[in-house]
Design a protein around this motif. Structure first.
Motif, PDB file in Angstrom:
ATOM      1  N   LEU A 164      15.878  -3.996 126.491  1.00 56.09           N
ATOM      2  CA  LEU A 164      16.526  -3.405 127.671  1.00 56.09           C
ATOM      3  C   LEU A 164      18.027  -3.195 127.448  1.00 56.09           C
ATOM      4  O   LEU A 164      18.784  -3.092 128.415  1.00 56.09           O
ATOM      5  N   THR A 165      18.437  -3.104 126.207  1.00 55.76           N
ATOM      6  CA  THR A 165      19.858  -3.014 125.859  1.00 55.76           C
ATOM      7  C   THR A 165      20.623  -1.928 126.618  1.00 55.76           C
ATOM      8  O   THR A 165      21.734  -2.188 127.109  1.00 55.76           O
ATOM      9  N   PRO A 166      20.100  -0.699 126.767  1.00 59.09           N
ATOM     10  CA  PRO A 166      20.870   0.341 127.474  1.00 59.09           C
ATOM     11  C   PRO A 166      21.154   0.020 128.940  1.00 59.09           C
ATOM     12  O   PRO A 166      22.083   0.570 129.538  1.00 59.09           O
ATOM     13  N   LEU A 167      20.351  -0.863 129.538  1.00 59.38           N
ATOM     14  CA  LEU A 167      20.500  -1.194 130.967  1.00 59.38           C
ATOM     15  C   LEU A 167      21.110  -2.568 131.196  1.00 59.38           C
ATOM     16  O   LEU A 167      21.548  -2.868 132.310  1.00 59.38           O
TER      17      LEU A 167
ATOM     18  N   GLN B 270      17.506   6.776 135.016  1.00 57.73           N
ATOM     19  CA  GLN B 270      17.985   5.952 133.908  1.00 57.73           C
ATOM     20  C   GLN B 270      16.864   5.078 133.354  1.00 57.73           C
ATOM     21  O   GLN B 270      16.764   4.886 132.143  1.00 57.73           O
ATOM     22  N   VAL B 271      16.029   4.559 134.246  1.00 57.87           N
ATOM     23  CA  VAL B 271      14.890   3.748 133.815  1.00 57.87           C
ATOM     24  C   VAL B 271      13.933   4.606 132.989  1.00 57.87           C
ATOM     25  O   VAL B 271      13.447   4.184 131.929  1.00 57.87           O
ATOM     26  N   GLU B 272      13.658   5.814 133.459  1.00 56.69           N
ATOM     27  CA  GLU B 272      12.786   6.730 132.717  1.00 56.69           C
ATOM     28  C   GLU B 272      13.371   7.081 131.360  1.00 56.69           C
ATOM     29  O   GLU B 272      12.657   7.121 130.343  1.00 56.69           O
ATOM     30  N   LYS B 273      14.684   7.342 131.331  1.00 59.27           N
ATOM     31  CA  LYS B 273      15.364   7.707 130.082  1.00 59.27           C
ATOM     32  C   LYS B 273      15.279   6.572 129.063  1.00 59.27           C
ATOM     33  O   LYS B 273      15.151   6.821 127.854  1.00 59.27           O
TER      34      LYS B 273
ATOM     35  N   ARG C  56      16.582 -10.017 147.914  1.00 55.29           N
ATOM     36  CA  ARG C  56      17.834 -10.682 148.278  1.00 55.29           C
ATOM     37  C   ARG C  56      18.860  -9.702 148.854  1.00 55.29           C
ATOM     38  O   ARG C  56      20.010 -10.060 149.064  1.00 55.29           O
ATOM     39  N   LYS C  57      18.407  -8.468 149.100  1.00 54.84           N
ATOM     40  CA  LYS C  57      19.249  -7.435 149.727  1.00 54.84           C
ATOM     41  C   LYS C  57      20.498  -7.115 148.891  1.00 54.84           C
ATOM     42  O   LYS C  57      21.545  -6.758 149.428  1.00 54.84           O
ATOM     43  N   LEU C  58      20.355  -7.252 147.572  1.00 53.08           N
ATOM     44  CA  LEU C  58      21.443  -6.899 146.668  1.00 53.08           C
ATOM     45  C   LEU C  58      21.403  -5.417 146.328  1.00 53.08           C
ATOM     46  O   LEU C  58      22.424  -4.812 145.993  1.00 53.08           O
ATOM     47  N   ILE C  59      20.198  -4.835 146.389  1.00 57.53           N
ATOM     48  CA  ILE C  59      20.019  -3.384 146.279  1.00 57.53           C
ATOM     49  C   ILE C  59      19.018  -2.974 147.352  1.00 57.53           C
ATOM     50  O   ILE C  59      18.282  -3.815 147.875  1.00 57.53           O
ATOM     51  N   THR C  60      18.994  -1.700 147.681  1.00 60.64           N
ATOM     52  CA  THR C  60      18.143  -1.251 148.794  1.00 60.64           C
ATOM     53  C   THR C  60      16.733  -0.890 148.355  1.00 60.64           C
ATOM     54  O   THR C  60      15.795  -0.964 149.155  1.00 60.64           O
ATOM     55  N   SER C  61      16.549  -0.497 147.085  1.00 58.34           N
ATOM     56  CA  SER C  61      15.217  -0.117 146.615  1.00 58.34           C
ATOM     57  C   SER C  61      15.115  -0.377 145.113  1.00 58.34           C
ATOM     58  O   SER C  61      16.125  -0.460 144.413  1.00 58.34           O
ATOM     59  N   ASN C  62      13.887  -0.480 144.642  1.00 52.47           N
ATOM     60  CA  ASN C  62      13.643  -0.754 143.225  1.00 52.47           C
ATOM     61  C   ASN C  62      13.463   0.567 142.474  1.00 52.47           C
ATOM     62  O   ASN C  62      12.545   1.333 142.787  1.00 52.47           O
ATOM     63  N   PRO C  63      14.311   0.852 141.485  1.00 54.86           N
ATOM     64  CA  PRO C  63      14.198   2.116 140.749  1.00 54.86           C
ATOM     65  C   PRO C  63      13.049   2.149 139.751  1.00 54.86           C
ATOM     66  O   PRO C  63      12.816   3.187 139.116  1.00 54.86           O
TER      67      PRO C  63
END
Length: 374
Positions: free
Chosen positions: A111-114, A126-129, A159-166
């Motif tokens: 997962l280095t690019p992310l 970005q996940v797809e790429k 934990r409401k750190l992001i609104t949705s999972n990409p």
């Protein structure tokens, strides 16, 4: 005093000449928001506090100031390390060191690019790429890394750190190997047992006659071997109740891979002579390691101690698979006896019904049952 339009906060000038922000939090408690050199700075802070209260982000801001994770700067690596520390299994246990090491390997090598991106900035594209070329290069590894990425970001949503999972790629969490698992032949297994030196021969016997995992074999002690005398000869049982895990070079004895891994299995006659002979070289203490790293040592075999022996043994036998494939051999042979999927699950310590069913189908038993229908 300069009050806001909502009456939430105000500013007062202190005898020292500095300006103090005061406000009422969402719970009705009176608070101070700090003191400032100028009224302009105090006004700016008051505006930030009022805005946070009015748009519902005040609680989150207070938590960040108290040392909680800051979603604005939190990276994938940051939330991963936090999750490794706080996550517990279904049994209420912390993650095992071996599991954490594997997750860190995905994070640092796959997962280095992310890895160093703020989680709020990670998009579906970005996940797809990242995923597309990684899946072409090593499909199984990419699937495992994707599942871990999705797991971490699902926690961030919770934990409401992001609104949705990409992580929303259809089918990315599933992997079907294109090649069947290598399983040695009975002739190859017999040759392995013939050429293997002790105590490695006993390890091979436990794998081919009992289906034990490598970590389970390493962890065995004298008390785990039970010999019961009967009119028809001795019977031998193995109590599988622990497994070796490694945290770097540190050896940790913990639970087997899953809750189903705790089991007692009986070994067939060919294994009894091999294991009984090996017990003569094991200390009489019930806690004595069945396979000590050195004579008289309390430490079990090292993580890679088995590798050179296995390479030589499989080469002589003409087999190209892993030591773990000896377990597949045993469960396949056990399926040939007519064992049901539930019996195979119990024997192998599986928690997955589909895995047990695969061993039964690999024996040809399903085809035989279909013939009987006619």
């Amino acid at each position: 005093m300069a009050k806001t339009r909502s009456g939430i906060g105000n500013i007062r000038k202190l005898p020292s000449g500095r300006y103090q922000v005061r406000y009422v939090d969402p719970h009705g408690m009176r608070r101070t928001g700090g003191t400032f050199q100028t009224k302009q700075l105090a006004d700016a802070e008051k505006s930030r506090i009022v805005h946070a209260i009015e748009n519902g982000t005040w609680e989150q801001r207070q938590a960040i100031e108290s040392g909680d994770l800051d979603p604005k700067t939190l990276t994938l690596a940051g939330i991963a390390e936090h999750w490794y520390n706080v996550h517990v299994t279904r049994k209420g246990m912390p993650l095992r060191p071996g599991v954490i090491n594997e997750y860190r390997r995905y994070l640092n090598n796959v997962l280095t690019p992310l890895r160093d991106k703020p989680i709020r900035s990670i998009t579906s594209q970005q996940v797809e790429k990242w995923y597309a070329p990684e899946h072409k290069r090593a499909a199984n590894q990419a699937t495992k890394a994707y599942k871990h990425l999705k797991q971490l970001l699902e926690y961030a949503v919770k934990r409401k750190l992001i609104t949705s999972n990409p992580c929303d790629i259809d089918g990315a969490s599933s992997y079907t190997p294109t090649q069947k698992q290598l399983v040695p032949t009975t002739k190859q297994v017999a040759l392995m047992l013939e050429v293997s030196p002790e105590p490695f021969r006993t390890m091979v016997a436990l794998a081919v006659y009992g289906g034990l995992r490598k970590g389970e074999i390493y962890a065995l002690t004298r008390s785990d071997i039970k010999i019961v005398k009967s009119p028809d000869g001795n019977r031998l049982f193995v109590d599988v109740n622990k497994a070796i895990q490694w945290d770097g070079k540190d050896e940790l004895v913990g639970d087997p891979k899953s809750e189903s891994g705790v089991r007692v299995i009986e070994l067939p006659t060919p294994a009894i002579e091999i294991i009984t002979a090996h017990l003569k070289s094991v200390g009489i203490n019930p806690d004595a390691a069945l396979f000590p790293r050195k004579a008289g040592s309390d430490l079990h075999w090292g993580k890679y101690q088995i590798n050179p022996l296995w390479r030589h043994t499989r080469e002589v036998a003409g087999f190209k698979g892993r030591f773990h494939d000896l377990r597949a051999y045993h469960l396949t042979q056990f399926g040939l006896t007519g064992a049901t999927p539930t019996e195979i699950m119990d024997r192998g310590g599986h928690s997955d019904y589909k895995t047990a069913l695969r061993y039964q189908r690999a024996t040809g038993r399903e085809a035989d049952l279909i013939k009987r229908l006619g």
